[in-house]
Design a protein around this motif. Structure first.
Motif, PDB file in Angstrom:
ATOM      1  N   TYR A 407     -11.597  93.955 -46.613  1.00 36.04           N
ATOM      2  CA  TYR A 407     -11.565  94.753 -45.388  1.00 36.04           C
ATOM      3  C   TYR A 407     -12.935  94.756 -44.718  1.00 36.04           C
ATOM      4  CZ  TYR A 407     -10.212  98.420 -42.117  1.00 36.04           C
ATOM      5  OH  TYR A 407      -9.920  99.108 -40.972  1.00 36.04           O
ATOM      6  N   GLY A 408     -13.998  94.789 -45.529  1.00 39.41           N
ATOM      7  CA  GLY A 408     -15.333  94.661 -44.958  1.00 39.41           C
ATOM      8  C   GLY A 408     -15.511  93.328 -44.264  1.00 39.41           C
ATOM      9  N   THR A 409     -14.924  92.272 -44.840  1.00 41.65           N
ATOM     10  CA  THR A 409     -14.945  90.959 -44.200  1.00 41.65           C
ATOM     11  C   THR A 409     -14.190  91.006 -42.875  1.00 41.65           C
ATOM     12  OG1 THR A 409     -15.073  89.861 -46.347  1.00 41.65           O
ATOM     13  CG2 THR A 409     -14.278  88.538 -44.491  1.00 41.65           C
ATOM     14  N   ARG A 410     -13.083  91.686 -42.896  1.00 44.57           N
ATOM     15  CA  ARG A 410     -12.278  91.811 -41.665  1.00 44.57           C
ATOM     16  C   ARG A 410     -13.078  92.510 -40.569  1.00 44.57           C
ATOM     17  NH1 ARG A 410      -6.612  95.218 -41.595  1.00 44.57           N
ATOM     18  NH2 ARG A 410      -6.099  94.948 -39.376  1.00 44.57           N
ATOM     19  N   GLU A 411     -13.765  93.585 -40.938  1.00 48.81           N
ATOM     20  CA  GLU A 411     -14.601  94.304 -39.971  1.00 48.81           C
ATOM     21  C   GLU A 411     -15.716  93.404 -39.442  1.00 48.81           C
ATOM     22  OE1 GLU A 411     -14.635  98.931 -41.359  1.00 48.81           O
ATOM     23  OE2 GLU A 411     -15.677  97.514 -42.653  1.00 48.81           O
ATOM     24  N   ASN A 412     -16.347  92.679 -40.341  1.00 46.80           N
ATOM     25  CA  ASN A 412     -17.486  91.840 -39.968  1.00 46.80           C
ATOM     26  C   ASN A 412     -17.060  90.704 -39.046  1.00 46.80           C
ATOM     27  OD1 ASN A 412     -20.194  90.993 -40.001  1.00 46.80           O
ATOM     28  ND2 ASN A 412     -19.883  89.734 -41.813  1.00 46.80           N
ATOM     29  N   VAL A 413     -15.976  90.032 -39.411  1.00 52.12           N
ATOM     30  CA  VAL A 413     -15.488  88.917 -38.591  1.00 52.12           C
ATOM     31  C   VAL A 413     -15.070  89.424 -37.210  1.00 52.12           C
ATOM     32  CG1 VAL A 413     -13.622  87.232 -38.352  1.00 52.12           C
ATOM     33  CG2 VAL A 413     -14.841  87.450 -40.529  1.00 52.12           C
ATOM     34  N   SER A 439     -19.692  90.143 -51.781  1.00 54.54           N
ATOM     35  CA  SER A 439     -19.485  91.318 -50.941  1.00 54.54           C
ATOM     36  C   SER A 439     -20.002  91.064 -49.538  1.00 54.54           C
ATOM     37  CB  SER A 439     -20.236  92.523 -51.527  1.00 54.54           C
ATOM     38  OG  SER A 439     -19.675  92.921 -52.744  1.00 54.54           O
ATOM     39  N   LYS A 440     -20.857  90.055 -49.404  1.00 51.68           N
ATOM     40  CA  LYS A 440     -21.452  89.730 -48.111  1.00 51.68           C
ATOM     41  C   LYS A 440     -20.673  88.562 -47.517  1.00 51.68           C
ATOM     42  CE  LYS A 440     -24.974  91.208 -50.934  1.00 51.68           C
ATOM     43  NZ  LYS A 440     -25.003  91.159 -52.411  1.00 51.68           N
ATOM     44  N   SER A 441     -20.130  88.755 -46.340  1.00 53.64           N
ATOM     45  CA  SER A 441     -19.137  87.819 -45.807  1.00 53.64           C
ATOM     46  C   SER A 441     -19.699  86.896 -44.732  1.00 53.64           C
ATOM     47  CB  SER A 441     -17.945  88.604 -45.251  1.00 53.64           C
ATOM     48  OG  SER A 441     -18.385  89.626 -44.369  1.00 53.64           O
ATOM     49  N   ASP A 442     -20.970  86.535 -44.815  1.00 53.74           N
ATOM     50  CA  ASP A 442     -21.554  85.650 -43.814  1.00 53.74           C
ATOM     51  C   ASP A 442     -20.848  84.304 -43.741  1.00 53.74           C
ATOM     52  OD1 ASP A 442     -22.643  85.490 -46.448  1.00 53.74           O
ATOM     53  OD2 ASP A 442     -24.309  84.262 -45.723  1.00 53.74           O
ATOM     54  N   TYR A 443     -20.379  83.805 -44.858  1.00 58.02           N
ATOM     55  CA  TYR A 443     -19.716  82.498 -44.883  1.00 58.02           C
ATOM     56  C   TYR A 443     -18.347  82.550 -44.209  1.00 58.02           C
ATOM     57  CZ  TYR A 443     -18.062  84.632 -49.284  1.00 58.02           C
ATOM     58  OH  TYR A 443     -17.555  85.484 -50.244  1.00 58.02           O
ATOM     59  N   ALA A 444     -17.685  83.702 -44.272  1.00 59.80           N
ATOM     60  CA  ALA A 444     -16.421  83.843 -43.548  1.00 59.80           C
ATOM     61  C   ALA A 444     -16.664  83.876 -42.045  1.00 59.80           C
ATOM     62  CB  ALA A 444     -15.701  85.118 -44.001  1.00 59.80           C
TER      63      ALA A 444
END
Length: 783
Positions: A407-413, A439-444
Motif C-alpha cells: 500500500y505504501g508502494t501504491r501511495e508512492n507510485v 519497504s522502499k519502493s523507488d524501483y516500482a
C-alpha cells in the motif's frame, strides 16, 4: 452464478493477469511515511483503524501496537475467508512473504480458529489495499504480534457463522452444534454438514459481534504453537514454480536497465545514446529526471535503456556515454567521515537520557573504563535484487513487485505519477529477501515512469547486483563511545554512552541530524542496567548517502557496543562476564520504557510491554547453561555472551569459537535463548533465529560498505562479502522459552541479529586475548 465456486475457478481482471504471469502457483516501513480485494465468498472482522503519516498520527491521542499503525487492523471474515462448494477454504494473506513464514502463519491462525482441515486450505495474496485489509507494512517484526488476535477473530467469526447456518438448517439451538475439522456436527442426532455445504448460507448471515465470539482455549489449538504445519509456499519454492518479483511476465512486456547516479544527489549533466541504440534489442533510451533531495522513496533519476529483453537493456546501458554532475556529496569518504564521527563522540553532545549525574560520578569513580567501537555502512544484499513491473495505460497503473509495503508502494507510485490512489493497483509477489530494503519502493516508481514513457506497454525494471549494492538505502555507519565508572568495590556507579551516526530521518527531512527517538530506543537509551548515574548522548552528524532501516536497525551498533563494553568491564574488574552482566541487569523487575527516556518502545504500550529484567536474566541463564558456560576449553577456543531486548523480545546468544594460529576462525556452536512470548509457528521462529545468526556472522566478519569520492568501493559479492557455507556456524541450537498465551507476543524476524556480533567478539577475546572493537573483523585475527 454461485460466487464460492466462481472464486475457485474463474480468475478475472487483475487476478487473471497474475495467473498469466508465469501461471502462478502461489499468487502473490512505512512508519515514517505515512485481485483479492474483488473476491467474494464466505469471508468472515472487528476493529479498524511513516514520517509524514507518523507525525500526523502523533497529533492525535497516543495509540499503540496495530492501532498506532496506518489503517490499523481488520478482522472481518467476509474480507479474509472464502469457502467453495467443494469445501476448499481460501484465506487471504495480506502481509508480504520474504522467508518469515507469515503467508503460512497468519492463515494458519485463521484456520485453527475456523476448525479447518489444513489440507483443504489455500492461501492467496492480497493486493495493496490497507482500507480493506488493515496495515500491510511487513517490517518491524510485528506481523504476527499485531495480527494474531485479529486473525483469531476472523477464524472464530467464520466458525460461528457456519455453526449458526447449520443450526438454522437443522432447526436446533446453535448451542447444540459444533464445528470440528471442516464439518459442523449435531452430536445429539449424529447429523453433520461439510463447510462447502454451509458456505453460501453462512455468508448471508451478519458477522457476529466481537464480544459474542467464542475463541478457542490454547489447549484446543490444532496448529497454533505446533511444529507440524507445512508451509504453504515450500513446495513451490523448492520446485521453482512460485512467483517472485523478478519472475513477472506479461504479454508485450518490455525490459529496462537504469544507469543511476553513483553519488547521492548526483544528476545527469549530458549523455549520448547512439551506441546504446545500436545494441540489438534496444528500443529506446529514456532520461529519468532526478527528484529533489531528500530522496524519500522517489527514483534516483538517471538514464534508462528499454529493450526487448533484460540482457539487451543491460548491454545498452553499458554502451551509454554519460557525464555526471556528482553534486554535494561527491567528496564523501569513509575514512575521513570516521574521524568526524570519532571526534563527535569524544565531545559533549545533547543528552537523550540523563539519570542522576553521570559526569560527576565519573569524576569521583575509583576506576574509569572506556572504549570506542566502529561499525560501517551495510548493504541489504537480498538474494533477489529489487524488481518491479508496471503498466500505465488509460489513466491507470498496475504494478507487480517484490515490496514489503504494497500500500505504501501504491501511495508512492500514485504521487510520482500524479494519479489518484484509486487509479493504482499493486500486486504483491513473494520476496527473495527483504531486510527492510524492499519497504522502499523507488524501483516500482522507475517501472511506472518507464511504462508511461513507452505508451503504456508493461515494463519490468530489474536491478543488477551492482545496482543493488551501489544504490542501496544503506544501514547507517556509526561510532559508539562508552565510559563507565566503578567504585572501590567494583560496583558500577556511572555510565556514559555517546552514539554518533547519520539518521534515517535524513532520507525524509533535508539536513536531518541526530538519531531519532525510534533509533535511540533501539538499545541506546533503553538499557535496564542498575546503575544510578546513566547518561546517553546523541551526536548530530550529517548523512551523505541514502540511509534506511535494515534488519534490526540501530540495535546492531548499539548492542555491539554495549555488550562488548560489558565484557570489557568484566575483564577489567576480573569478573566472569556472565556474572557481571547479570549484576548490571540487576534483580528481576519491570521497567516502564519512558522511565528510561524511551518514548517509542517499538510502538507498543509500556503497560503491556514493560522491559522485564527477569526475562532478560532468564535468557542469559538459559543460553549460558546450554552452552556449558564456565567449562574448560582447549587453547585457542573461547565462549562469548551477549544479550539484547529488541522488538519486544529477549535474546541471549553464546558463541563458541576457535581461532587458529594463522588467524582462521571457526564458529563451533551457537546457543541462542529466545523469549518472544508464546510461539505461534515454532518452526519458523527457529528458522528465523538460525538465519539471523548467519547474517549476524556476516555482518561481524565480512560485510562492509565504504565510500570514496561519494561512491561505494564495493559493487558485488567479491567485495561486499557475506558468510559462505564453509564459514557458517557448525551447530546452531535455538532454545525457545515457553510461555502461555497470557504473555504478549514479541517480534521474531530481527531480534537474534544484534547479540551475535558482540557474543562472537567476546568469544574471540576469551580465546585469544584480542579485543575486537571495529567491524568487520576480516583479517584482524592474523598476527
Amino acid at each position: 452464478m454461485n460466487h464460492f465456486a466462481h472464486l475457485m475457478t474463474q480468475p478475472s481482471g487483475a487476478m487473471a493477469d497474475m495467473a498469466r504471469a508465469d501461471q502462478l502457483a502461489s499468487p502473490g516501513r512505512r512508519d515514517w511515511m505515512k485481485a483479492a480485494g474483488a473476491l467474494t465468498g464466505l469471508v468472515l472482522m472487528v476493529g479498524a483503524g511513516g514520517m509524514v503519516r507518523a507525525a500526523e498520527a502523533a497529533k492525535e491521542e497516543k495509540k499503540y501496537g496495530a492501532d498506532g499503525m496506518p489503517h490499523g487492523t481488520v478482522d472481518d471474515p467476509l474480507v479474509f475467508v472464502s469457502i467453495g462448494k467443494d469445501g476448499i477454504v481460501t484465506i487471504i494473506a495480506h502481509r508480504a512473504e520474504m522467508g518469515t513464514g507469515v503467508r503460512t502463519g497468519l492463515p494458519m491462525v485463521v484456520a485453527d480458529e475456523l476448525e479447518a482441515d489444513w489440507s483443504k486450505v489455500r492461501v492467496i495474496q492480497a493486493p495493496g489495499d490497507e482500507p480493506r485489509y488493515g496495515n500491510q507494512d511487513t517490517d518491524g517484526s510485528r506481523s504476527t504480534r499485531h495480527f494474531f488476535q485479529p486473525m483469531r477473530r476472523v477464524g472464530a467469526s467464520a466458525r460461528a457463522m457456519l455453526e449458526i447456518a447449520a443450526a438454522k438448517q437443522w432447526n436446533v439451538p446453535v448451542t447444540e452444534v459444533v464445528a470440528r475439522n471442516h464439518e459442523v456436527l449435531h452430536e445429539a442426532s449424529g447429523r453433520k454438514l461439510g463447510y462447502g455445504e454451509l458456505a453460501e448460507a453462512a455468508a448471508a448471515l451478519p458477522v457476529p459481534a466481537t464480544d459474542a465470539l467464542r475463541l478457542k482455549k490454547p489447549e484446543q489449538f490444532r496448529y497454533i504453537g505446533k511444529q507440524s504445519t507445512r508451509s504453504v509456499d515450500i513446495q513451490d519454492v523448492v520446485s521453482g514454480t512460485t512467483h517472485f518479483g523478478i519472475d513477472t511476465r506479461l504479454d508485450g512486456m518490455l525490459y529496462a536497465a537504469v544507469a543511476r547516479p553513483a553519488v547521492l544527489g548526483g544528476k545527469v549533466k549530458s549523455y549520448k545514446a547512439d551506441a546504446a541504440l545500436k545494441v540489438p534489442g534496444v528500443l529506446k533510451v529514456v532520461e529519468i529526471p532526478a527528484g529533489p533531495m531528500p530522496p524519500v522513496f522517489a527514483a534516483l533519476g538517471g538514464v534508462a535503456v528499454v529493450a526487448a529483453d533484460t540482457w539487451a537493456a543491460m548491454k545498452g546501458r553499458n554502451a551509454l556515454e554519460i557525464e555526471w554532475d556528482d553534486g554535494p556529496n561527491a567528496s564523501y569518504d569513509s575514512e575521513a567521515f570516521r574521524k568526524t564521527l570519532s571526534e563527535g563522540a569524544n565531545k559533549p553532545a545533547p543528552a537523550v537520557r540523563n539519570d542522576g549525574d553521570a559526569m560527576k560520578a565519573l569524576e569521583g569513580a575509583a576506576q574509569r573504563i572506556q572504549a570506542e567501537y566502529y561499525l560501517p555502512h551495510l548493504a541489504h544484499a537480498t538474494m533477489e535484487p529489487p524488481a518491479a513491473t508496471a503498466r500505465v495505460a488509460d489513466g491507470k497503473c498496475e504494478v507487480w513487485a517484490c515490496v514489503q509495503s504494497p500500500y505504501g508502494t501504491r501511495e508512492n507510485v500514485a504521487k510520482q505519477l500524479g494519479l489518484d490512489i484509486s487509479a493504482v493497483t499493486v500486486h504483491q509477489t513473494l520476496l527473495g529477501g527483504g531486510f527492510g530494503r524492499k519497504s522502499k519502493s523507488d524501483y516500482a516508481v522507475e517501472a511506472a515512469l518507464l511504462s508511461r514513457a513507452m505508451d503504456g506497454k508493461p515494463v519490468k525494471v530489474t536491478w543488477s547486483r551492482e545496482d543493488d549494492i551501489t544504490n542501496d538505502y544503506f544501514h547507517t555507519v556509526s561510532v559508539e563511545r562508552l565510559e563507565a565508572g566503578v567504585d572501590a568495590n567494583g560496583k558500577a556507579v556511572a555510565w556514559l554512552h555517546r552514539t554518533a551516526a547519520p539518521t534515517i530521518g535524513s532520507t525524509f527531512v533535508a539536513n536531518a541530524q541526530g538519531q531519532q527517538p525510534f533509533e535511540l530506543g533501539m538499545s541506546a537509551v533503553n538499557i535496564p542496567f542498575a546503575i544510578p548515574n546513566f547518561r546517553v548522548e546523541s551526536v548530530p552528524v550529517p548523512a551523505h548517502t541514502r540511509i534506511g532501516w535494515f534488519r534490526s536497525v540501530s540495535n546492531i551498533p548499539h548492542v555491539f557496543a554495549v555488550q562488548s563494553f560489558v565484557a570489557e568491564m568484566a575483564h577489567a574488574l576480573k569478573r566472569d562476564p556472565k556474572d557481571y552482566l547479570l549484576e548490571l541487569i540487576g534483580p528481576a523487575r519491570k521497567i516502564s520504557p519512558p522511565d528510561m527516556s524511551d518514548s517509542w518502545n517499538y510502538g507498543e504500550s509500556p503497560m503491556i510491554y514493560p522491559l522485564d529484567t527477569g526475562r532478560m536474566r532468564h535468557v542469559v541463564e538459559v543460553a549460558a547453561k546450554a552452552a556449558g558456560w564456565g567449562r574448560e576449553l582447549p587453547a585457542g577456543r573461547g565462549l562469548g555472551l551477549a544479550v539484547s531486548y529488541s522488538f519486544v523480545t529477549y535474546v541471549a546468544t553464546v558463541v563458541e569459537v576457535e581461532v587458529g594460529k594463522d588467524g582462521s576462525l571457526i564458529v563451533h556452536q551457537v546457543d541462542v535463548a529466545v523469549d518472544c512470548g508464546p510461539q505461534v509457528h515454532p518452526d519458523r521462529v527457529r528458522a528465523q533465529v538460525e538465519g539471523a545468526c548467519i547474517m549476524g556472522q556476516s555482518l561481524a566478519t565480512r560485510s562492509e560498505i565504504s565510500f570514496a569520492k561519494g561512491r561505494t568501493n564495493q559493487t558485488n559479492f567479491h567485495q561486499y562479502e557475506v558468510t559462505r557455507m564453509s564459514e557458517a556456524p557448525r551447530v546452531i541450537k535455538v532454545h525457545l522459552v515457553e510461555h502461555g498465551f497470557d504473555v504478549p507476543l514479541g517480534g521474531v524476524g530481527e531480534p537474534a541479529v544484534p547479540p551475535f556480533a558482540p557474543a562472537l567478539c567476546n568469544a574471540i577475546f576469551a580465546a585469544t586475548g584480542k579485543r575486537i572493537r571495529n567491524l568487520p573483523i576480516r583479517d584482524q585475527l592474523k598476527a
